[in-house]
Design an enzyme around this catalytic site. Structure first.
Site, PDB file in Angstrom:
ATOM      1  N   SER A  66      69.928  98.697  60.682  1.00 50.17           N
ATOM      2  CA  SER A  66      69.043  99.750  61.186  1.00 50.17           C
ATOM      3  C   SER A  66      68.978  99.676  62.703  1.00 50.17           C
ATOM      4  CB  SER A  66      67.673  99.635  60.520  1.00 50.17           C
ATOM      5  OG  SER A  66      66.895 100.783  60.778  1.00 50.17           O
ATOM      6  N   GLU A 106      70.323 106.701  52.089  1.00 50.16           N
ATOM      7  CA  GLU A 106      69.529 106.192  53.202  1.00 50.16           C
ATOM      8  C   GLU A 106      68.166 106.879  53.325  1.00 50.16           C
ATOM      9  OE1 GLU A 106      70.283 103.798  55.417  1.00 50.16           O
ATOM     10  OE2 GLU A 106      72.457 103.653  55.594  1.00 50.16           O
ATOM     11  N   HIS A 149      67.841 103.161  52.473  1.00 51.53           N
ATOM     12  CA  HIS A 149      67.883 102.431  53.736  1.00 51.53           C
ATOM     13  C   HIS A 149      67.283 101.045  53.528  1.00 51.53           C
ATOM     14  CE1 HIS A 149      68.169 102.241  58.102  1.00 51.53           C
ATOM     15  NE2 HIS A 149      66.916 101.824  58.177  1.00 51.53           N
TER      16      HIS A 149
END
Length: 538
Positions: free
Chosen positions: A231, A343, A450
């Protein structure tokens, strides 16, 4: 249909950053328990002593790894050192205990990080195979940069024992976050007209320089360092790939879900935001002295949670990431780059858990317009490309829109750029039954959301929800750890033990699908994620 790509990225950043913090009240019970409970410490074991450039450390043996925790890699960035490039850590005499984690950087409570107000936070942790330092084994080193939208997270959440078992040393680091890490203001420039911001990226480079200077004492090879992150940690890795200041500090790179922001703000834009922050906290004089005198709590309480990301300061970053990669102006090392199949479902769920109206057929197009900051006409065209009839529910459909435009197709662009110059290995994490460790259940499946791949590489601490991998998922996790450590060892993820991972090239576009129990090659990534549509919409 046309759009301003950078504007869409900014809107996505708002959702990504603000969403990280928004769940604080919803998970208050879990977070209170996290904040009041000290991180689990290793059991006392064999005494381990290592001498670094700054002094001698005592670590401990903890099962499959020797651990050296809470090592200062830079001076505390407090007082006059707040919003300054990191300085050398002060040396010490005697033996410093390195068996407990040090404080992590200031941040509000969230599902993704434990609240902190300690600016004395520039510490790292070293995990080695047992006896590595005594044997001077010259082992590969993996440096991990945690995620959290540049506003949350800490190094001590990631236990890398599963990676260490493969014969590598792992270093996890803290770095300045939020306004303390990324505020740009002309008043803070080291000289008139000079750059400001990017202090968190400077911290990461200082940690890498510490590794270069000291890792041999732990049995590691400073000429074989793999920089990795997820990330905002993945975006940090991309930033270091294009930063001249990181040249020579690492020799491989792993980017997990980090391609969501390839166009950085100019220094002028970032400093305008910094001026607004200064006015908000009462420093209308725009003086560095006023800003540096602010209580930490005032800074954290007044942060714009979507506003702190790398900027083109002219020193750490001289251009945006996307153009630098496309033109080959980056530190050329082998790269693993990838995204997760679903995600954006995490962020759809975040908004719903925070009290926003659920995505429905009636508000689907309005939700697209809000997410991407586009007109109703553009939202209608996007909805036609992503018809509700093709998805199990409206939230899942919106998750596909966000996944494809913000993560997947930019990742493909990065793969195409990198592969012209360096060995590039692209993946998609595809376990749609992965445990969700951070957010509560919602009325739709998280899928391969995610952050869901990180638990396959690390044992995670301080997550609000537990997660147990099935035998099939454990098999995938073992393959992933093998691939990641193979890259660290040789510059290629491949070995004879796992399915072959082909290098990416723009013609065949072969991507490894990380699906349990055994990964396999896919070639339909661009079509699956509507990347031609998004390219034409740019």
């Amino acid at each position: 249909m046309t759009k301003n790509g950078s504007t869409w990225r900014v809107r996505a950043g708002v959702r990504l950053g603000a969403g990280v913090i928004a769940l604080g009240a919803l998970v208050a019970g879990a977070l209170t328990a996290r904040a009041s409970t000290a991180p689990a410490q290793p059991s006392p074991g064999t005494e381990l002593v290592v001498t670094t450039a700054a002094g001698t450390l005592r670590g401990t043996t903890a099962g499959p790894a020797d651990e050296f925790l809470g090592i200062p890699y830079a001076a505390p960035p407090v007082g006059p050192l707040r919003w300054q490039p990191p300085q050398h850590a002060a040396p010490w005499t005697g033996i410093r205990d390195a068996t407990a984690f040090a404080p992590h950087c200031p941040q509000p409570p969230s599902a993704f990080g434990v609240a902190s107000t300690s600016e004395n936070c520039l510490y790292l942790n070293v995990y080695t195979p047992p006896g590595a330092r005594a044997g001077a084994r010259n082992l590969p080193v993996m440096v991990w940069i945690h995620g959290g939208a540049f506003i949350a997270g800490e190094s001590d959440d990631y236990n890398p024992a599963g990676l260490v078992r493969h014969g590598v040393i792992v270093v996890t680091i803290n770095y300045r976050l939020g306004a303390l890490g990324f505020l740009a203001d002309a008043a803070l420039a080291s000289h008139p007209g000079g750059p400001s911001g990017n202090y968190g990226l400077m911290d990461q480079q200082a940690a890498l320089r510490w590794v270069q200077a000291n890792i041999r004492q732990f049995g590691g090879n400073p000429r074989n360092v793999t920089l990795s992150g997820e990330s905002s940690g993945g975006l940090s890795v991309l930033s270091q790939l294009v930063s001249a200041g990181a040249r020579g500090l690492f020799s491989r790179a792993i980017v997990e879900s980090g391609t969501y922001d390839l166009t950085q703000a100019t220094l002028a834009t970032a400093e305008t935001a910094g001026q607004a922050f200064a006015a908000k906290v009462g420093c209308t004089s725009q003086s560095a002295a006023c800003l540096r005198a602010l209580p930490v709590s005032t800074i954290v309480d007044n942060e714009d949670f979507a506003g702190y990301k790398p900027d083109i300061d002219g020193t750490v970053l001289t251009q945006s990431i996307g153009p630098a990669l496309a033109s080959g102006q980056f530190n050329r090392v082998p790269v693993i780059n990838g995204t997760n199949r679903d995600e954006w479902r995490l962020f759809v769920a975040q908004e719903q858990l925070d009290g926003a109206p659920p995505v429905t057929a009636a508000n689907y197009q309005a939700s697209i317009a809000s997410l991407l900051g586009v007109s109703a006409t553009a939202a209608t065209a996007i909805a036609a490309e992503y018809p509700l009839s093709a998805y199990s529910s409206p939230p899942v459909a919106l998750g596909a829109v966000g996944t494809d435009e913000i993560f997947a197709c930019p990742a493909l662009t990065v793969d195409e750029s990198l592969s012209k110059y360096v060995p590039t290995y692209a993946y998609e994490f595809n376990d749609r039954n992965a445990p969700e460790r951070y957010l509560a259940p919602v009325g739709f499946p998280y899928g391969a959301a995610h952050e869901s791949e990180v638990q396959y590489l690390f044992s995670l601490a301080n997550t609000p929800f537990p997660g147990v991998l099935t035998p099939s998922q454990q098999q995938l996790a073992a393959a992933m750890r093998q691939y990641w450590t193979n890259l660290a060892k040789t510059g290629s993820p491949n070995s004879l033990a796992d399915p072959w991972w082909p290098r990416f090239d723009s013609t065949s576009q072969q991507i490894l699908s990380l699906v349990p129990p055994r990964p396999g090659v896919e070639t339909g990534f661009a079509a699956e994620h509507h990347c031609t549509f998004w390219a034409l919409a740019s």
